[in-house]
Design an enzyme around this catalytic site. Structure first.
Site, short mmCIF file in Angstrom:
data_model
loop_
_atom_site.label_atom_id
_atom_site.label_comp_id
_atom_site.label_asym_id
_atom_site.label_seq_id
_atom_site.Cartn_x
_atom_site.Cartn_y
_atom_site.Cartn_z
N ILE A 55 37.77 73.91 59.86
CA ILE A 55 38.47 74.35 61.08
C ILE A 55 39.77 75.07 60.69
O ILE A 55 40.77 74.44 60.41
CB ILE A 55 38.79 73.14 61.96
N PRO A 56 39.73 76.40 60.66
CA PRO A 56 40.90 77.21 60.29
C PRO A 56 41.97 77.15 61.37
O PRO A 56 42.14 78.07 62.15
CB PRO A 56 40.32 78.61 60.13
N CYS A 57 42.73 76.07 61.40
CA CYS A 57 43.76 75.92 62.42
C CYS A 57 44.78 77.04 62.31
O CYS A 57 45.45 77.38 63.26
CB CYS A 57 44.46 74.58 62.24
N HIS A 58 44.90 77.61 61.11
CA HIS A 58 45.90 78.66 60.92
C HIS A 58 45.52 79.92 61.68
O HIS A 58 46.32 80.82 61.81
CB HIS A 58 46.05 78.92 59.42
#
Length: 103
Positions: A55-58
């Site tokens: 999950i690429p929260c960035h």
DNA sequence: GTCCTGACGAGTA
DNA sequence: GTACTCGCCAGGA
């Protein structure tokens, strides 16, 4: 039994995981696509993310283009660096250029 | 079972 | 143009 994306949280994860490289999405956009009532749930979902590596929260930023203040991976500078490395354009104020990077 | 907090957004003063 | 407040939902203690 229930599918993976039956819960609001799982839906948020699905949306965030589908964000293409070099693109970003705002909390509001994710909240709408995930069919969540408030973007707050999106932030909370990412906060308790169980698959941070998937999950690429960035890639999720504020609706104004600012980065996440409580980035759980190291800090805004790291988040910005990753986004830049992926091809995301930044403005001079240090915010994401949603005009070119918004999914 | 209840209360509080939390990675937001939008509107209003 | 800026700052503050309110509303919303879910999880954890």
């Amino acid at each position: 039994m229930k599918s993976d994306s039956n819960n609001s949280f799982d839906r948020v994860y699905e949306i965030v995981k589908k964000i293409p490289k070099g693109k970003v999405m705002t909390y509001k956009q994710v909240s709408i696509l995930a069919n969540v009532k408030t973007p707050r749930v999106v932030g909370f979902a990412l906060h308790v993310n169980k698959d941070p590596q998937n999950i690429p929260c960035h890639r999720v930023v504020f609706s104004n283009g600012s980065l996440t203040p409580g980035y759980a991976f190291g800090g805004i500078n790291v988040q910005m660096k990753k986004l830049k490395d992926e091809g995301v354009k930044f403005k001079d104020n240090g915010v994401v250029d949603l005009s070119s990077s918004l999914q």
